[in-house]
Motif scaffolding. Structure first.
Motif, PDB file in Angstrom:
ATOM      1  N   PRO A  46       5.685  -0.171   0.048  1.00  0.00           N
ATOM      2  CA  PRO A  46       4.971  -1.382  -0.344  1.00  0.00           C
ATOM      3  C   PRO A  46       4.583  -2.199   0.881  1.00  0.00           C
ATOM      4  O   PRO A  46       5.331  -2.261   1.868  1.00  0.00           O
ATOM      5  N   PHE A 303      -0.353  -3.764  -7.628  1.00  0.00           N
ATOM      6  CA  PHE A 303      -0.555  -2.325  -7.479  1.00  0.00           C
ATOM      7  C   PHE A 303      -1.481  -1.789  -8.574  1.00  0.00           C
ATOM      8  O   PHE A 303      -2.329  -0.923  -8.324  1.00  0.00           O
ATOM      9  N   PHE A 329       2.296   4.252  -6.362  1.00  0.00           N
ATOM     10  CA  PHE A 329       1.099   3.658  -5.753  1.00  0.00           C
ATOM     11  C   PHE A 329       0.307   4.703  -4.966  1.00  0.00           C
ATOM     12  O   PHE A 329      -0.056   4.505  -3.808  1.00  0.00           O
ATOM     13  N   ALA A 384      -0.981   1.259  -1.295  1.00  0.00           N
ATOM     14  CA  ALA A 384      -0.090   0.154  -0.941  1.00  0.00           C
ATOM     15  C   ALA A 384      -0.650  -0.555   0.289  1.00  0.00           C
ATOM     16  O   ALA A 384      -0.038  -0.596   1.362  1.00  0.00           O
TER      17      ALA A 384
END
Length: 403
Positions: A46, A303, A329, A384
């Motif tokens: 992330p 996302f 993602f 991401a």
């Protein structure tokens, strides 16, 4: 000058493949250091910050001098919190001695393979698969069996494929939902069908649920669907993806106590435990908090928006197709339509590996080839990253593949 020394390395390393995702990250870093503006879709983490209460817990641990060894497998408070989380998630009651915390979910998986596999065992690892499953199985002496889950099945293993892959030597079956690299999420009915196939098998299921918090559909958990498999299941999870804590290196594994004890025994001779500071930060993550859970929910919402954005941009390239991922993602488009035909400048790419190198060299965008995941002809893009980067990166991609 004397000749360079030749070193004898362990035979097991002869079959070990370096991590393709790590290699691409290294190439991106080198190019950026040289001043090249590279947009990376290769990193599986992330791009958000760790939630503030979790960071505060880590800082407090430093200030309180929680900087010394902890018991193997982690502090009791964290293992209790993890046991409660695993119990709540799965519907199966776990005690503190049925969990151990690890230096990331990757270590949890490695230790599980080491504890369970001998030479001659087989591990069923559906392709497309996360790159390290295969190498960890081989390091433990097991032979990977890799049935291909096609895009026609949503990249999900079918009961027929599982049945055909089982043998008396099957030791482990790996299930990863949501999936890296495809974003596939198994439904309850699909998991139930797989459980029915495994009913008469002695195989241990490793349910890798590291992306569980990032699902855009109703998320079905393996043990919620097949509770009778609890004595033959290891749940692997961690704080990295849900709480944007990749660098903190906190994972866990929950399962039958004899297996967990064996894993902890190995752990006591390797890492011993994940960093003490990280453990106290993870304790905050796994302690119920409305503020933290709201932050996680907002990350997932972002996302989801980015998924829809990148899918819309990829749809502008008629030569590729792409399944809609239901979690994680990543998008995993089929790029075979771009191969063996002239691209910009007359370049012809004969494989998805060749194509990703071309995209990095010519368009300065980084992705990971499907070969790395056991799926030639595909490319994994991680979304991401910011919407601006997605738009610019896909603009470069579209320009680069026009003949």
């Amino acid at each position: 000058m004397s000749a360079p020394r030749t070193y004898r390395l362990a035979k097991r390393l002869a079959q070990l493949e370096p991590s393709a995702t790590a290699a691409m990250t290294g190439r991106v870093a080198q190019m950026r250091a040289a001043g090249i503006n590279v947009i990376s879709f290769s990193v599986g983490e992330p791009d958000f910050d760790t939630p503030a209460p979790i960071k505060a817990a880590g800082i407090a641990a430093i200030n309180q001098n929680y900087t010394h060894y902890t018991p193997a497998g982690g502090i009791a408070e964290l293992r209790k919190a993890v046991a409660q989380r695993a119990s709540s998630d799965s519907g199966v009651t776990y005690g503190i001695n049925q969990v151990t915390t690890t230096a990331g979910a990757k270590e949890a998986l490695y230790l599980a393979f080491q504890a369970l596999c001998d030479e001659g065992d087989e591990a069923i690892i559906p392709a497309p698969y996360w790159v390290s499953y295969i190498e960890q199985a081989k390091l433990a002496g097991a032979t990977p069996i890799t049935p291909m889950a096609s895009d026609a099945s949503g990249f999900k293993l079918t009961p027929e494929q599982l049945a055909a892959s089982l043998s008396p030597r099957t030791r482990i079956v790996v299930l990863n939902s949501p999936s890296n690299p495809t974003g596939a999420v198994y439904s309850a009915a699909e998991l139930r069908a797989l459980a029915d196939v495994l009913r008469d098998s002695d195989a241990i299921v490793i349910s890798d649920e590291i992306y569980d918090a990032i699902s855009y559909v109703e998320y079905a958990r393996w043990l919620k669907v097949a509770p009778e498999m609890a004595d033959r299941t290891l749940i692997v999870n961690g704080a990295a993806k849900a709480y944007a804590m990749t660098g903190w290196r906190v994972g866990y594994v929950a399962g039958p106590q004899p297996i967990i004890t064996a894993i902890k025994d190995i752990q006591s001779h390797t890492s011993t435990h994940t960093a003490s500071i990280s453990q106290y930060a993870a304790l905050a993550a796994y302690t119920p908090s409305a503020e933290i859970e709201a932050t996680v929910a907002e990350m997932t919402t972002q996302f989801h928006k980015r998924r829809d954005l990148i899918l819309g941009l990829l749809a502008e390239i008629p030569e590729i197709t792409c399944n809609v991922p239901d979690g994680a993602f990543y998008v995993f488009p089929n790029v075979t339509g771009l191969l063996n035909r002239p691209l910009r400048g007359g370049r012809v790419c004969t494989s998805s590996d060749d194509l990703t190198n071309y995209l990095l060299d010519e368009a300065h965008i980084a992705a990971v080839s499907g070969e790395s995941f056991g799926a030639p002809g595909y490319i994994r893009f991680s979304y991401a990253t910011s919407e601006e980067q997605i738009v610019e990166g896909m603009r470069r991609f579209i320009a680069a593949v026009k003949g």
